[in-house]
Design a protein around this motif. Sequence first.
Motif: not given
Lengths: 227, 227
Positions: B199-200, B113, B97, B99
């Motif tokens: 997000l990173h 998300m 997964t 994100l």
Amino acid sequence: MVLIAMTESLGSTARTRVRRLPEKAATDRSALHEVLDAGLVAHVAVTDNSGPNGAAQPYILPVAYARDGERVLFHGSTGSRLFRSLADGAPTCFTVTLLDGLVVARSAFESSMNYRGAMVLGTSRMLPESEKEAALERITEHLMPGRWKELRAPKRKELAATVVLSLPLTEASVKISAGGPDDDPDDLDAPVWAGVVPLHEVYCDPTPATNLAPGIDVPDYVRRWRR
Amino acid sequence: MVLIAMTESLGSTARTRVRRLPEKAATDRSALHEVLDAGLVAHVAVTDNSGPNGAAQPYILPVAYARDGERVLFHGSTGSRLFRSLADGAPTCFTVTLLDGLVVARSAFESSMNYRGAMVLGTSRMLPESEKEAALERITEHLMPGRWKELRAPKRKELAATVVLSLPLTEASVKISAGGPDDDPDDLDAPVWAGVVPLHEVYCDPTPATNLAPGIDVPDYVRRWRR
């Protein structure tokens, strides 16, 4: 590598006792809370009988969640077969894994990752309609602090389409692996770099929706998310 | 929200057909490969009979892994009971997964998300001793590209202490959720900000081991990891 040992305070059982590398199991309930509070997504497992010849087949679902005292709350759709199975009391495993770095050792064998991991075992309970809205507030505020008060209340049909599950933190384990490589003494003379490459999840600049009305700025509470 | 639909090309079965939000299931094998190649950690499930009254109890293990053509490779310790169970052919679920962002909609219900998720079902096979070293090279190079050639070869006792499992990508699904919020038309007039917070995962500056000999600089290949 800094390792933290386990006690019975987390309700250690034969199922959650950390067998592999027990020195990685954290001692206290606050460590469990901290890992759960730091994560954004959990992985939840549920088993059915769809394996070969009716064998037990596990499935893993990524879910949004929040800790609420001594339980975790997570939600899914009433249309999800696996969520219905969880709501019916199928034993589950709920995990949160936070990656903190690559541990670059002088051998492949000792190379690893720094991480914080929580595991909760048990049976989840479906929240009644009367408890759903408060639980969804908790989950929303965990992921997006400050957001709930800006939003309209959930509609009745939205609540009806949502399954909210609660899992108590009675049987749990925590593993924390931190620090540098733990090389074999024989490898310390190797002329090769060793150390840690820390990993960090960064919140980038907010991107407005394409249909956002002019004049609505990014709220301060959004700018504060994990900066 | 940009959604990608599913075809039979990933070996869709009744077990992997995406029931919830099928428009999120990605079409082709290259999407599966991309998600697997972009991840650092996978979550693997295995079931035993330690649930209440002998019921099937799933467990989730976070693992380092690599894709190797049309299979994934992952490793664990020979001392792990759950790994031995996987090696013995217990049905498993392997998930990655990633994100990508928080989708900040104008209602809690539509907030979500962005993510890329891969799921592989099947039965893993334990690699024989003769195939272990090549598999460990693959996993090391997936996590730490360029590292393997700098390291000594694994020792026989290290290989003996390691279980390497292989799981074929024959039954798999991919879900990709991307783009902005998909609000209810009734909510578009709400005077509230909406959008995405990307997000990173960032690789921070390498930290040398405390026992690193003087004069050994951080190698260029380490500096290049996901910058």
